[in-house]
Every structure is written in structure tokens, then in C-alpha cells.
Write a protein that holds these residues in place. Structure first.
Motif, PDB file in Angstrom:
ATOM      1  N   TYR A  42       0.809  -1.215   0.000  1.00  0.00           N
ATOM      2  CA  TYR A  42       0.000   0.000   0.000  1.00  0.00           C
ATOM      3  C   TYR A  42       0.842   1.265   0.000  1.00  0.00           C
ATOM      4  N   CYS A  43       1.895   1.298   0.847  1.00  0.00           N
ATOM      5  CA  CYS A  43       2.676   2.535   0.968  1.00  0.00           C
ATOM      6  C   CYS A  43       4.159   2.359   0.653  1.00  0.00           C
ATOM      7  N   GLY A  44       4.598   1.125   0.419  1.00  0.00           N
ATOM      8  CA  GLY A  44       5.992   0.896   0.081  1.00  0.00           C
ATOM      9  C   GLY A  44       6.926   0.840   1.270  1.00  0.00           C
ATOM     10  N   THR A  67      -0.882  -2.154  -9.622  1.00  0.00           N
ATOM     11  CA  THR A  67      -1.525  -3.449  -9.734  1.00  0.00           C
ATOM     12  C   THR A  67      -0.568  -4.447 -10.361  1.00  0.00           C
ATOM     13  N   LEU A  68      -0.412  -5.589  -9.708  1.00  0.00           N
ATOM     14  CA  LEU A  68       0.505  -6.607 -10.177  1.00  0.00           C
ATOM     15  C   LEU A  68      -0.200  -7.580 -11.116  1.00  0.00           C
ATOM     16  N   LEU A  69       0.552  -8.160 -12.040  1.00  0.00           N
ATOM     17  CA  LEU A  69      -0.006  -9.177 -12.929  1.00  0.00           C
ATOM     18  C   LEU A  69      -0.521 -10.361 -12.124  1.00  0.00           C
ATOM     19  N   ILE A  70       0.226 -10.749 -11.103  1.00  0.00           N
ATOM     20  CA  ILE A  70      -0.199 -11.793 -10.183  1.00  0.00           C
ATOM     21  C   ILE A  70      -0.268 -11.169  -8.789  1.00  0.00           C
ATOM     22  N   VAL A  86       4.278 -14.590  -3.009  1.00  0.00           N
ATOM     23  CA  VAL A  86       4.530 -13.831  -1.784  1.00  0.00           C
ATOM     24  C   VAL A  86       5.273 -12.517  -2.032  1.00  0.00           C
ATOM     25  N   GLY A  87       5.902 -12.360  -3.196  1.00  0.00           N
ATOM     26  CA  GLY A  87       6.671 -11.137  -3.434  1.00  0.00           C
ATOM     27  C   GLY A  87       6.806 -10.825  -4.903  1.00  0.00           C
ATOM     28  N   ASN A  88       7.135  -9.579  -5.208  1.00  0.00           N
ATOM     29  CA  ASN A  88       7.338  -9.141  -6.582  1.00  0.00           C
ATOM     30  C   ASN A  88       8.492  -8.158  -6.627  1.00  0.00           C
ATOM     31  N   ILE A  89       9.390  -8.367  -7.611  1.00  0.00           N
ATOM     32  CA  ILE A  89      10.515  -7.466  -7.828  1.00  0.00           C
ATOM     33  C   ILE A  89      10.518  -7.025  -9.280  1.00  0.00           C
ATOM     34  N   GLU A  90      10.696  -5.740  -9.509  1.00  0.00           N
ATOM     35  CA  GLU A  90      10.852  -5.210 -10.866  1.00  0.00           C
ATOM     36  C   GLU A  90      12.307  -4.802 -11.044  1.00  0.00           C
ATOM     37  N   LYS A  91      12.945  -5.294 -12.140  1.00  0.00           N
ATOM     38  CA  LYS A  91      14.360  -5.054 -12.362  1.00  0.00           C
ATOM     39  C   LYS A  91      14.610  -4.430 -13.727  1.00  0.00           C
ATOM     40  N   ALA A 159      10.235  -3.310  -5.094  1.00  0.00           N
ATOM     41  CA  ALA A 159      10.086  -4.584  -4.392  1.00  0.00           C
ATOM     42  C   ALA A 159       8.851  -4.497  -3.513  1.00  0.00           C
ATOM     43  N   ILE A 160       7.950  -5.472  -3.637  1.00  0.00           N
ATOM     44  CA  ILE A 160       6.711  -5.503  -2.870  1.00  0.00           C
ATOM     45  C   ILE A 160       6.489  -6.926  -2.371  1.00  0.00           C
ATOM     46  N   GLY A 161       6.085  -7.075  -1.113  1.00  0.00           N
ATOM     47  CA  GLY A 161       5.764  -8.386  -0.580  1.00  0.00           C
ATOM     48  C   GLY A 161       6.739  -8.833   0.480  1.00  0.00           C
TER      49      GLY A 161
END
Length: 223
Positions: A42-44, A67-70, A86-91, A159-161
Motif C-alpha cells: 500500500y505505501c511501500g 496493480t501486479l499481474l499476479i 509472496v513477493g514481486n521485484i521489478e528489475k 520490491a513488494i511483498g
């Protein structure tokens, strides 16, 4: 970053409901007992899970999650095993951008579901070193692997999750990859360490069916 493996005596992970100490947003830990960090969707805010409290705020970004794809918490069956995202990282490496979804199962540990412009792949950590990443080619399980690009810096944009190591936006590491026999071996080089992952391509419609999401499509269409 090599993932920890599940205990031989059986899984000890449990789902645990918590609240972000910064924005009050509710979240669940799907790998309680394994994860060391949660990044609020929600807030990072970065929440340390290793302190005396269940969730201790260590850094705040004031950044809303897209919004994440999954979505986090989504379950899906891959290779006959049910995983939870459980987590998502964008690189990014300055040329390309991609996303890595961290999957968890208490019996099988962690896997990576990687989304790039050409489709999806499932990444399994390799505990051994197949070769030195300075080599241009080497043999792996009887297959000739060829390096696809010289080692370059990849950087975390988001990075989220929940994660099994302390991850944050801006973290950078040198990486490279090799291809051959329908698989990809990727290597990250934090300092003097070599962290290898074996990636196998997965059709986009199989990912869509497994996690109940829209088919992203892919190019090439197969392999």
C-alpha cells in the motif's frame, strides 16, 4: 540470492495476519518463519520481520504499489505443486525491464516466476556452481551452454511483498546468463559470490490458467 530450503523434518511456515505500522494497511505473511522482510503493497514501507516486534518499520518510501499481474497471495499450480505468490521485484539492466514473482511452498521452498517481453519462465535456485561466469561456453548436463551477454549491472526498481533476504529499491548486482537445450542458466554475482538459477520457459496461457489471470501473450509463441 540462493533461497533457503524447507526443513527435512517438515514445513514450519504458517500464514500470519499483520498490520503495516506506517499506513495501517493489513497484510498476511504466507511464509512466516522463513521471510525476513515485508514491503508494504500500500505505501511501500519496508518492515523488518526479525525484530522483537512482529513487524517493525525500518524505512518508508511513500510509494503506492501498482496493480501486479499476479496479486500477492494468489495461489497457482506449477509443475504439479501449489505455490503462493509472496513477493514481486521489478528489475532493469538499463536496456530491458522485467518482473520476478517470488513463489513459496512450505514443502518445496522458493521458486521464481519471471515475466519478460518474450514470455514467462520458472526459476529454480542451483546450489552448486555449474561454471565460472567469465566463461563464454561450458557443458551443463551434457548440453553446451552459451553466454547471451557479458556481465552487466541489474538494479531493483521496485520490491513488494515478503522476502527471505533484506531487499530494497536501488539494490544492484552484476549478472549474466547462458542458454542451451531449451533452458537458461542465469547468474548473479554479489561480491565474490555466484548465485545460479535454472530457468525453464512456461507458455503464457499455462501461467494464466494456473493463477487465474489474463493471458499476457508471448513472443516467440513457443520455446
Amino acid at each position: 540470492m540462493n533461497a533457503p530450503t524447507a526443513s527435512a523434518s517438515g514445513p514450519v511456515a504458517a500464514t500470519k495476519a499483520l498490520v503495516c505500522p506506517s499506513c495501517g494497511g493489513p497484510f498476511q505473511l504466507h511464509a512466516a518463519g522463513y521471510s525476513t522482510l515485508h514491503v508494504c503493497q500500500y505505501c511501500g514501507s519496508e518492515i523488518d520481520l526479525m525484530g522483537d516486534d512482529d513487524a517493525r518499520l525500518i524505512n518508508e518510501h511513500v510509494e503506492a504499489a501498482k496493480t501486479l499481474l499476479i496479486p500477492l497471495g494468489t495461489k497457482g499450480v506449477v509443475s504439479g505443486v501449489e505455490w503462493v505468490c509472496v513477493g514481486n521485484i521489478e528489475k532493469t539492466d538499463g536496456w530491458d525491464e522485467w518482473e520476478e514473482f517470488l513463489l513459496f511452498n512450505p514443502y518445496h521452498g522458493y521458486r521464481w516466476l519471471i515475466y519478460q517481453a518474450n514470455g514467462w519462465s520458472v526459476g529454480t535456485p542451483i546450489l552448486s556452481n555449474p561454471a565460472h561466469p567469465r566463461r563464454r561456453t561450458f557443458q551443463y548436463e551434457g548440453v553446451r551452454m552459451k553466454r547471451t551477454y557479458d556481465p552487466a549491472e541489474s538494479r531493483i526498481e521496485r520490491a513488494i511483498g515478503e522476502f527471505y533476504w533484506q531487499v530494497k529499491k536501488g539494490d544492484a548486482v552484476r549478472s549474466t546468463s547462458y542458454v542451451g537445450g531449451g533452458i537458461v542458466l542465469s547468474c548473479e554475482m554479489p561480491g565474490d559470490e555466484f548465485n545460479w538459477t535454472r530457468e525453464e520457459f512456461v507458455p503464457s496461457n499455462a501461467v494464466a490458467k494456473a493463477f487465474g489471470i489474463e493471458d499476457t501473450g508471448q513472443y516467440p509463441r513457443f520455446g
